[in-house]
Design a protein around this motif. Structure first.
Motif, PDB file in Angstrom:
ATOM      1  N   GLU A 152       0.822  -1.216   0.000  1.00 21.15           N
ATOM      2  CA  GLU A 152       0.000   0.000   0.000  1.00 21.15           C
ATOM      3  C   GLU A 152       0.854   1.264   0.000  1.00 21.15           C
ATOM      4  O   GLU A 152       0.533   2.251  -0.667  1.00 21.15           O
ATOM      5  CB  GLU A 152      -0.931   0.000   1.208  1.00 21.15           C
ATOM      6  CG  GLU A 152      -1.883   1.193   1.266  1.00 21.15           C
ATOM      7  CD  GLU A 152      -2.768   1.313   0.035  1.00 21.15           C
ATOM      8  OE1 GLU A 152      -3.062   2.455  -0.366  1.00 21.15           O
ATOM      9  OE2 GLU A 152      -3.143   0.273  -0.531  1.00 21.15           O
ATOM     10  N   GLU A 153       1.955   1.245   0.746  1.00 31.94           N
ATOM     11  CA  GLU A 153       2.820   2.425   0.807  1.00 31.94           C
ATOM     12  C   GLU A 153       3.415   2.748  -0.560  1.00 31.94           C
ATOM     13  O   GLU A 153       3.449   3.911  -0.982  1.00 31.94           O
ATOM     14  CB  GLU A 153       3.947   2.190   1.817  1.00 31.94           C
ATOM     15  CG  GLU A 153       4.871   3.385   1.984  1.00 31.94           C
ATOM     16  CD  GLU A 153       5.982   3.126   2.985  1.00 31.94           C
ATOM     17  OE1 GLU A 153       6.876   3.990   3.107  1.00 31.94           O
ATOM     18  OE2 GLU A 153       5.958   2.066   3.645  1.00 31.94           O
ATOM     19  N   ALA A 154       3.874   1.713  -1.272  1.00 31.95           N
ATOM     20  CA  ALA A 154       4.454   1.930  -2.602  1.00 31.95           C
ATOM     21  C   ALA A 154       3.388   2.395  -3.589  1.00 31.95           C
ATOM     22  O   ALA A 154       3.640   3.275  -4.420  1.00 31.95           O
ATOM     23  CB  ALA A 154       5.124   0.651  -3.102  1.00 31.95           C
ATOM     24  N   ARG A 155       2.188   1.802  -3.503  1.00 28.75           N
ATOM     25  CA  ARG A 155       1.109   2.223  -4.410  1.00 28.75           C
ATOM     26  C   ARG A 155       0.762   3.692  -4.188  1.00 28.75           C
ATOM     27  O   ARG A 155       0.590   4.457  -5.144  1.00 28.75           O
ATOM     28  CB  ARG A 155      -0.137   1.357  -4.194  1.00 28.75           C
ATOM     29  CG  ARG A 155      -0.065  -0.006  -4.842  1.00 28.75           C
ATOM     30  CD  ARG A 155      -1.436  -0.656  -4.913  1.00 28.75           C
ATOM     31  NE  ARG A 155      -1.960  -0.957  -3.593  1.00 28.75           N
ATOM     32  CZ  ARG A 155      -1.766  -2.103  -2.947  1.00 28.75           C
ATOM     33  NH1 ARG A 155      -1.036  -3.053  -3.502  1.00 28.75           N
ATOM     34  NH2 ARG A 155      -2.295  -2.307  -1.757  1.00 28.75           N
ATOM     35  N   GLN A 156       0.678   4.095  -2.928  1.00 26.70           N
ATOM     36  CA  GLN A 156       0.347   5.481  -2.618  1.00 26.70           C
ATOM     37  C   GLN A 156       1.431   6.427  -3.108  1.00 26.70           C
ATOM     38  O   GLN A 156       1.143   7.511  -3.641  1.00 26.70           O
ATOM     39  CB  GLN A 156       0.148   5.649  -1.113  1.00 26.70           C
ATOM     40  CG  GLN A 156      -0.354   7.021  -0.690  1.00 26.70           C
ATOM     41  CD  GLN A 156      -1.712   7.356  -1.277  1.00 26.70           C
ATOM     42  OE1 GLN A 156      -2.558   6.478  -1.412  1.00 26.70           O
ATOM     43  NE2 GLN A 156      -1.927   8.614  -1.628  1.00 26.70           N
ATOM     44  N   SER A 157       2.690   6.019  -2.976  1.00 26.37           N
ATOM     45  CA  SER A 157       3.803   6.853  -3.446  1.00 26.37           C
ATOM     46  C   SER A 157       3.731   7.063  -4.949  1.00 26.37           C
ATOM     47  O   SER A 157       3.965   8.168  -5.447  1.00 26.37           O
ATOM     48  CB  SER A 157       5.135   6.205  -3.069  1.00 26.37           C
ATOM     49  OG  SER A 157       5.328   6.196  -1.678  1.00 26.37           O
ATOM     50  N   ILE A 158       3.395   6.009  -5.685  1.00 25.16           N
ATOM     51  CA  ILE A 158       3.318   6.117  -7.141  1.00 25.16           C
ATOM     52  C   ILE A 158       2.165   7.020  -7.558  1.00 25.16           C
ATOM     53  O   ILE A 158       2.304   7.872  -8.443  1.00 25.16           O
ATOM     54  CB  ILE A 158       3.167   4.723  -7.773  1.00 25.16           C
ATOM     55  CG1 ILE A 158       4.494   3.976  -7.697  1.00 25.16           C
ATOM     56  CG2 ILE A 158       2.716   4.821  -9.227  1.00 25.16           C
ATOM     57  CD1 ILE A 158       4.452   2.586  -8.241  1.00 25.16           C
ATOM     58  N   MET A 159       1.007   6.861  -6.923  1.00 30.01           N
ATOM     59  CA  MET A 159      -0.137   7.686  -7.290  1.00 30.01           C
ATOM     60  C   MET A 159       0.148   9.163  -7.012  1.00 30.01           C
ATOM     61  O   MET A 159      -0.210  10.040  -7.809  1.00 30.01           O
ATOM     62  CB  MET A 159      -1.381   7.223  -6.530  1.00 30.01           C
ATOM     63  CG  MET A 159      -1.798   5.782  -6.833  1.00 30.01           C
ATOM     64  SD  MET A 159      -2.060   5.463  -8.602  1.00 30.01           S
ATOM     65  CE  MET A 159      -3.673   6.177  -8.839  1.00 30.01           C
TER      66      MET A 159
END
Length: 245
Positions: A152-159
């Motif tokens: 989730e942390e990586a997904r949020q960073s990308i968005m």
């Protein structure tokens, strides 16, 4: 990063925080702990303090590029002499493959990353590792599949990164054009190529690649400015049509 709970340990070297976060997230889900380094100096410092089972590094970094760093790592000797070093880069042609081998790296993975191919490579390089989440093969691979591989942390960073491209990356590129600063322009364009291609915006990625490859001796800055307008327009069209939003 606590590496003690993992059977295998990786060092990721890339000047892009997003690239490091994406790789680290994927590796963790394969049971591999990952330490980050943003440049060659940080990487060499990490190597002095830790042993690693695999090193993954970007080729195009400021100060010390991936080729120079790989040579420096091999010169340390001991475990660094044989540790697998994997180059990860948007550069992917025969000339760069030869340079990768000459610098002491064994493998070259192209951006956008093929995570299915990466998982197979990890299984080959790290004895006893069995991938619990084998990604889809690249032909069936879309942006949602890519994001699903990440925590989730990586997904949020990308968005957040994608959301801020116009005010951060495009603004930096436009300023470089206004100042006729070719080095800054090329570096800023390069930073977007792999990320956009990975998320399915292949048209804007290709335009950024053209800007990166623009001959330095060509001083037609009005043409660069026009291409920058094309990049903004292409990106806006992709954002409007992308299923990610």
């Amino acid at each position: 990063v606590d590496l003690d709970g993992f059977d295998y340990k990786a060092l990721i070297v890339d000047d892009s925080h997003i690239n490091r976060a994406v790789l680290a997230s994927f590796l963790r889900q394969q049971g591999i702990g990952a330490l980050h380094a943003a440049n060659g100096a940080q990487a060499l410092a990490a190597i002095k303090e830790n042993g690693f089972d695999i090193i993954m590094l970007d080729l195009n970094m400021p100060d010390m590029n991936g080729f120079e760093l790989a040579r420096s790592i091999r010169e340390i000797g001991a475990w660094c002499h044989d540790v697998p070093i994997v180059a990860v880069s948007a550069w992917f042609d025969e000339a760069h493959k030869e340079q990768v081998l000459d610098a002491g790296m064994q493998f070259l993975l192209p951006k956008p990353l093929d995570f299915h191919g990466l998982a197979e490579l990890l299984i080959e390089l790290l004895p006893g590792m069995a991938s619990a989440r084998m990604p889809k093969e690249k032909d069936n691979y879309g942006p949602h599949d890519y994001l699903a591989l990440l925590d989730e942390e990586a997904r949020q960073s990308i968005m957040e990164r994608i959301e801020n491209i116009p005010k951060d990356d495009f603004a930096r590129m436009q300023e470089a054009i206004n100042n006729m600063d070719d080095a800054v322009l090329k570096m800023a364009a390069h930073a977007l190529i792999g990320l956009l291609a990975q998320l399915g915006d292949t048209k804007t990625s290709a335009l950024c690649k053209q800007l990166e490859d623009w001959p330095e001796e060509c001083q037609d800055w009005s043409a660069r400015d026009k291409m920058m307008k094309d990049i903004r327009s292409s990106y806006a069209q992709w954002r409007a049509a992308s299923p990610l939003w």
